[in-house]
Write an enzyme that holds these catalytic residues in place. Sequence first.
Site, short mmCIF file in Angstrom:
data_model
loop_
_atom_site.label_atom_id
_atom_site.label_comp_id
_atom_site.label_asym_id
_atom_site.label_seq_id
_atom_site.Cartn_x
_atom_site.Cartn_y
_atom_site.Cartn_z
N LYS A 250 0.83 -1.21 0.00
CA LYS A 250 0.00 0.00 0.00
C LYS A 250 0.86 1.25 0.00
O LYS A 250 0.68 2.16 -0.82
CB LYS A 250 -0.92 -0.01 1.22
N CYS A 332 -26.57 2.44 3.75
CA CYS A 332 -27.13 1.98 2.47
C CYS A 332 -28.35 2.78 2.06
O CYS A 332 -28.65 2.93 0.87
CB CYS A 332 -27.49 0.50 2.57
N CYS A 335 -27.24 5.72 0.00
CA CYS A 335 -26.35 5.40 -1.12
C CYS A 335 -27.16 5.30 -2.41
O CYS A 335 -28.14 4.53 -2.48
CB CYS A 335 -25.63 4.08 -0.85
#
Length: 360
Positions: A250, A332, A335
């Site tokens: 990373k 959610c 979203c």
Amino acid sequence: MPPSLFLLPRSLLTRIPFLPLSSRARALTMPVTRRPSRSLASEARSPDSKLDPGTECPGGVSDREKRAHLRKKRVKRIVEVDEKRAKEEAADRKVCDLIDIEDFAYDKVNLSAISTDAPANWEEVLDGIRKMRFADSAPVETMRHEKSASLVPPKEQRFAVLISSLLSSQTKEAVTTGAVQRLSEKGLLDADAIVRTDEATMASLIYPVGFYLRKAHHMKKVAEICLEKYGGDIPRSINELLALPGVGPKIAHLVMIMGWNNVQGICVDTHVHRICNRLGWVSRRGTRQKTSNPEQTRVSLETWLPKDLWDPINPLLVGFGRSVCTPLRPRCGTCIINHLCPSAFKEARSSSSKAKRSPN
């Protein structure tokens, strides 16, 4: 016992009668056995205790056996202390040697074990994430812009990118920014300056970043290597970056992008790993099982995601993961791509049901 009697055989000693000692002689007689200082101190505090030498101890144990027992106890105590010190030193060495503090270790991923097919509707999903992100600018994007706009010389800027990337691992953005600012004020974003500064000072300046003691040690080692091998600059390749203490895939890919403007791969952290699995963008070949670590996610993404998206995908998904697709109880309901997400409402529903089942 007269000294000359020690020369006689033991069988004869038991047959020789001893004359009773006078009171003056008894007063001059020294104790036969050695006693630990604690024992003497306790007996000195007790007026009724006596230091009679005697040839037998209570319970029929001889002085010789008692001395041998005391010696064994002392040796055992010394060994236990030495073992304790050895364990403490080993723990200190372990902290100094330091395992990687990134979320995953660099390892070659078997392509045959992961899916390489592009998921359906991925472009529509990505477009929806962009719209949500533009409505709420991500801190990671702001941080990148500030670094790229820096006016410091290129070599120092690249080294500062490496140090700030090391500090950012498992640390919130605001904490990392504060630590980098304190280092900058002390002129400690330079390899030579870090080498000349002790670890304790470095640790105090970067506190409270995650693993600040380990990171201070890593910074010293990284500065020494960069000064010795690269003249104070940073490595130019992924493999050379991965050879530095505390640097995993990373950080290596992030430094290549930000330091050298060279996109060698996707920078995958826990946010990118989590969101890609929730969206069904990555999986194990022939199954719907999630990839087991960020490195598998990176390799899987790179097989189908266009290379011009390898750089912007990280800040885009990191910001989305912090504001909407959070680790616990993802939002959610707010979203706009929930109709395209195979994980929509599932984790939020399971979290709420667990909360209902938990005792008050």
